[in-house]
Design a protein around this motif. Sequence first.
Motif, PDB file in Angstrom:
ATOM      1  N   PRO A 102     -17.007   5.663  -1.706  1.00 39.65           N
ATOM      2  CA  PRO A 102     -16.801   5.981  -0.286  1.00 39.65           C
ATOM      3  C   PRO A 102     -15.268   5.636   0.187  1.00 39.65           C
ATOM      4  N   ILE A 103     -14.915   4.640  -0.047  1.00 37.46           N
ATOM      5  CA  ILE A 103     -13.621   4.107   0.450  1.00 37.46           C
ATOM      6  C   ILE A 103     -12.496   5.127  -0.317  1.00 37.46           C
ATOM      7  N   ALA A 104     -12.615   5.469  -1.520  1.00 35.71           N
ATOM      8  CA  ALA A 104     -11.742   6.359  -2.142  1.00 35.71           C
ATOM      9  C   ALA A 104     -11.719   7.950  -1.297  1.00 35.71           C
ATOM     10  N   GLU A 105     -12.834   8.089  -1.044  1.00 39.11           N
ATOM     11  CA  GLU A 105     -13.043   9.482  -0.363  1.00 39.11           C
ATOM     12  C   GLU A 105     -12.500   9.477   1.123  1.00 39.11           C
ATOM     13  N   THR A 106     -12.793   8.475   1.715  1.00 36.50           N
ATOM     14  CA  THR A 106     -12.180   8.262   3.004  1.00 36.50           C
ATOM     15  C   THR A 106     -10.590   8.326   2.780  1.00 36.50           C
ATOM     16  N   LEU A 107      -9.984   7.408   2.096  1.00 35.31           N
ATOM     17  CA  LEU A 107      -8.694   7.487   1.887  1.00 35.31           C
ATOM     18  C   LEU A 107      -7.776   8.656   1.320  1.00 35.31           C
ATOM     19  N   LEU A 108      -8.624   9.569   0.528  1.00 33.76           N
ATOM     20  CA  LEU A 108      -8.236  10.814   0.281  1.00 33.76           C
ATOM     21  C   LEU A 108      -8.021  11.702   1.388  1.00 33.76           C
ATOM     22  N   GLU A 109      -8.919  11.794   2.231  1.00 37.87           N
ATOM     23  CA  GLU A 109      -8.664  12.425   3.501  1.00 37.87           C
ATOM     24  C   GLU A 109      -7.691  12.096   4.508  1.00 37.87           C
ATOM     25  N   LEU A 110      -7.150  10.788   4.050  1.00 39.29           N
ATOM     26  CA  LEU A 110      -6.192  10.080   5.160  1.00 39.29           C
ATOM     27  C   LEU A 110      -4.858  10.318   4.501  1.00 39.29           C
ATOM     28  N   TYR A 111      -4.666  10.272   3.304  1.00 36.88           N
ATOM     29  CA  TYR A 111      -3.340  10.210   2.453  1.00 36.88           C
ATOM     30  C   TYR A 111      -3.407  11.205   1.587  1.00 36.88           C
ATOM     31  N   ALA A 112      -2.018  11.615   1.288  1.00 34.25           N
ATOM     32  CA  ALA A 112      -1.563  12.370   0.014  1.00 34.25           C
ATOM     33  C   ALA A 112      -1.371  11.589  -1.004  1.00 34.25           C
ATOM     34  N   GLU A 113      -0.687  10.513  -1.220  1.00 39.88           N
ATOM     35  CA  GLU A 113      -0.196   9.706  -2.385  1.00 39.88           C
ATOM     36  C   GLU A 113      -1.391   9.058  -3.089  1.00 39.88           C
ATOM     37  N   GLU A 114      -1.635   9.780  -4.119  1.00 38.59           N
ATOM     38  CA  GLU A 114      -2.863   9.392  -4.950  1.00 38.59           C
ATOM     39  C   GLU A 114      -2.664   7.895  -5.608  1.00 38.59           C
ATOM     40  N   VAL A 115      -1.523   7.659  -5.745  1.00 42.72           N
ATOM     41  CA  VAL A 115      -1.242   6.400  -6.483  1.00 42.72           C
ATOM     42  C   VAL A 115      -1.728   5.113  -5.287  1.00 42.72           C
ATOM     43  N   ASP A 116      -1.035   5.406  -4.351  1.00 46.60           N
ATOM     44  CA  ASP A 116      -1.525   4.253  -3.138  1.00 46.60           C
ATOM     45  C   ASP A 116      -2.917   4.468  -2.724  1.00 46.60           C
ATOM     46  N   ILE A 117      -3.575   5.359  -2.790  1.00 49.73           N
ATOM     47  CA  ILE A 117      -4.974   5.629  -2.686  1.00 49.73           C
ATOM     48  C   ILE A 117      -5.769   4.833  -3.559  1.00 49.73           C
ATOM     49  N   TYR A 118      -5.392   4.771  -5.048  1.00 52.02           N
ATOM     50  CA  TYR A 118      -6.354   4.146  -5.920  1.00 52.02           C
ATOM     51  C   TYR A 118      -5.941   2.562  -5.651  1.00 52.02           C
ATOM     52  N   TRP A 119      -4.576   2.179  -5.379  1.00 48.76           N
ATOM     53  CA  TRP A 119      -4.308   0.731  -4.997  1.00 48.76           C
ATOM     54  C   TRP A 119      -4.865  -0.061  -3.950  1.00 48.76           C
ATOM     55  N   ILE A 120      -5.113   0.775  -2.987  1.00 50.12           N
ATOM     56  CA  ILE A 120      -5.587   0.451  -1.769  1.00 50.12           C
ATOM     57  C   ILE A 120      -7.206   0.085  -1.868  1.00 50.12           C
ATOM     58  N   THR A 121      -7.878   1.439  -2.741  1.00 48.95           N
ATOM     59  CA  THR A 121      -9.254   1.228  -2.788  1.00 48.95           C
ATOM     60  C   THR A 121      -9.566   0.189  -3.786  1.00 48.95           C
ATOM     61  N   LYS A 122      -8.838  -0.219  -4.703  1.00 45.61           N
ATOM     62  CA  LYS A 122      -8.933  -1.106  -5.512  1.00 45.61           C
ATOM     63  C   LYS A 122      -9.012  -2.655  -4.771  1.00 45.61           C
ATOM     64  N   SER A 123      -8.091  -2.624  -4.024  1.00 42.93           N
ATOM     65  CA  SER A 123      -7.984  -3.959  -3.278  1.00 42.93           C
ATOM     66  C   SER A 123      -9.086  -4.218  -2.133  1.00 42.93           C
ATOM     67  N   LEU A 124      -9.565  -3.163  -1.689  1.00 39.45           N
ATOM     68  CA  LEU A 124     -10.674  -3.162  -0.609  1.00 39.45           C
ATOM     69  C   LEU A 124     -11.886  -3.615  -1.374  1.00 39.45           C
ATOM     70  N   THR A 125     -11.860  -2.929  -2.649  1.00 39.69           N
ATOM     71  CA  THR A 125     -13.193  -3.171  -3.127  1.00 39.69           C
ATOM     72  C   THR A 125     -13.110  -4.681  -3.846  1.00 39.69           C
ATOM     73  N   ASP A 126     -12.036  -5.233  -4.086  1.00 38.54           N
ATOM     74  CA  ASP A 126     -11.875  -6.731  -4.133  1.00 38.54           C
ATOM     75  C   ASP A 126     -12.242  -7.649  -2.978  1.00 38.54           C
ATOM     76  N   VAL A 127     -12.034  -7.056  -1.875  1.00 35.42           N
ATOM     77  CA  VAL A 127     -12.403  -7.865  -0.628  1.00 35.42           C
ATOM     78  C   VAL A 127     -13.847  -7.789  -0.455  1.00 35.42           C
ATOM     79  N   VAL A 128     -14.625  -6.598  -0.835  1.00 38.27           N
ATOM     80  CA  VAL A 128     -15.920  -6.468  -0.677  1.00 38.27           C
ATOM     81  C   VAL A 128     -16.798  -7.374  -1.736  1.00 38.27           C
TER      82      VAL A 128
END
Length: 295
Positions: A135-161
């Motif tokens: 779900p976090i990745a799907e949200t970020l994919l709607e917000l941003y175009a840079e898939e590399v950034d989307i992966y790393w931000i999603t990974k980091s937020l998953t670690d937070v959770v």
Amino acid sequence: MADERNFRSSYYEKVGCRGVEEKKSLEILMKEKPWDRVKLKQFCLRFSVPAAYRQLVWKVLLDILPVYPDSHLFVTKQRTEQYDDLLYAVEMLRLVEMDAPRSKILFEMWLLENEERKPPIFPETNFSSADTFIPIAETLLELYAEEVDIYWITKSLTDVVRNMQKDLCKLKEAFLTMLEKEDDELYNHLLDISALEVLPLTKWFNCCFAGVLDDTSLTKIWDKICSGAPKILSFVAVMLVITLRRNILKAKNPDEVLKCVSEIPEQCEEVVANKAIDLWQYYGAQPQNDQLAKK
């Protein structure tokens, strides 16, 4: 005086003055070498990050990029190479069909990197990596175009959770305490019909409300989470329930309550986010008191 100040702040915000001032303040912080991560977190806890800088600021707050701007290009190149290697690996190992949704492909990359295919020795009863990451990745994919950034931000937020799991009970307790304080009628109604237990708090907290609130509303909440304040999730849950109070008070059983909170009117979503932040700040949120997760 307080009312006058609040009126002026509201007026300035409507005409765009406050946003301009906040942007200038952030730009001053970003000119420092190195960036002061503490000051940056304090800014993000107090204000919403201007959209033009949000992606970059999140990456620094989440330690995807260092606080040294001169190193950003080099580190970005390393992150991109690692992303490309993972993408190549999941394709060559046929771990996922490459025409699958991008969020699913990113999730398979994350599983490969974290060796999550191995069954855990001690299963986490409250945490499902798919229910957080996708779900976090799907949200970020709607917000941003840079898939590399989307992966790393999603990974980091998953670690937070994941780090937040040990304090999940505290988040739920904070929700119950605040709901009773802010709207005792609603709290008692949910208590009377045994509906407090059916509220999907674990799901909401574990996906950081991705897929529950709209993308633009979420960014304001995630500014705080990226800054080390996951406790704001409790405030979002409180304001979500209070915003839907009219329909919830009509509910006669837990199933009807669950239906209410599963059907959030679109016009309510930004209201929930804004009021949650206001309530969180009203309670005197401070970074040192709000860090449920280890940085």
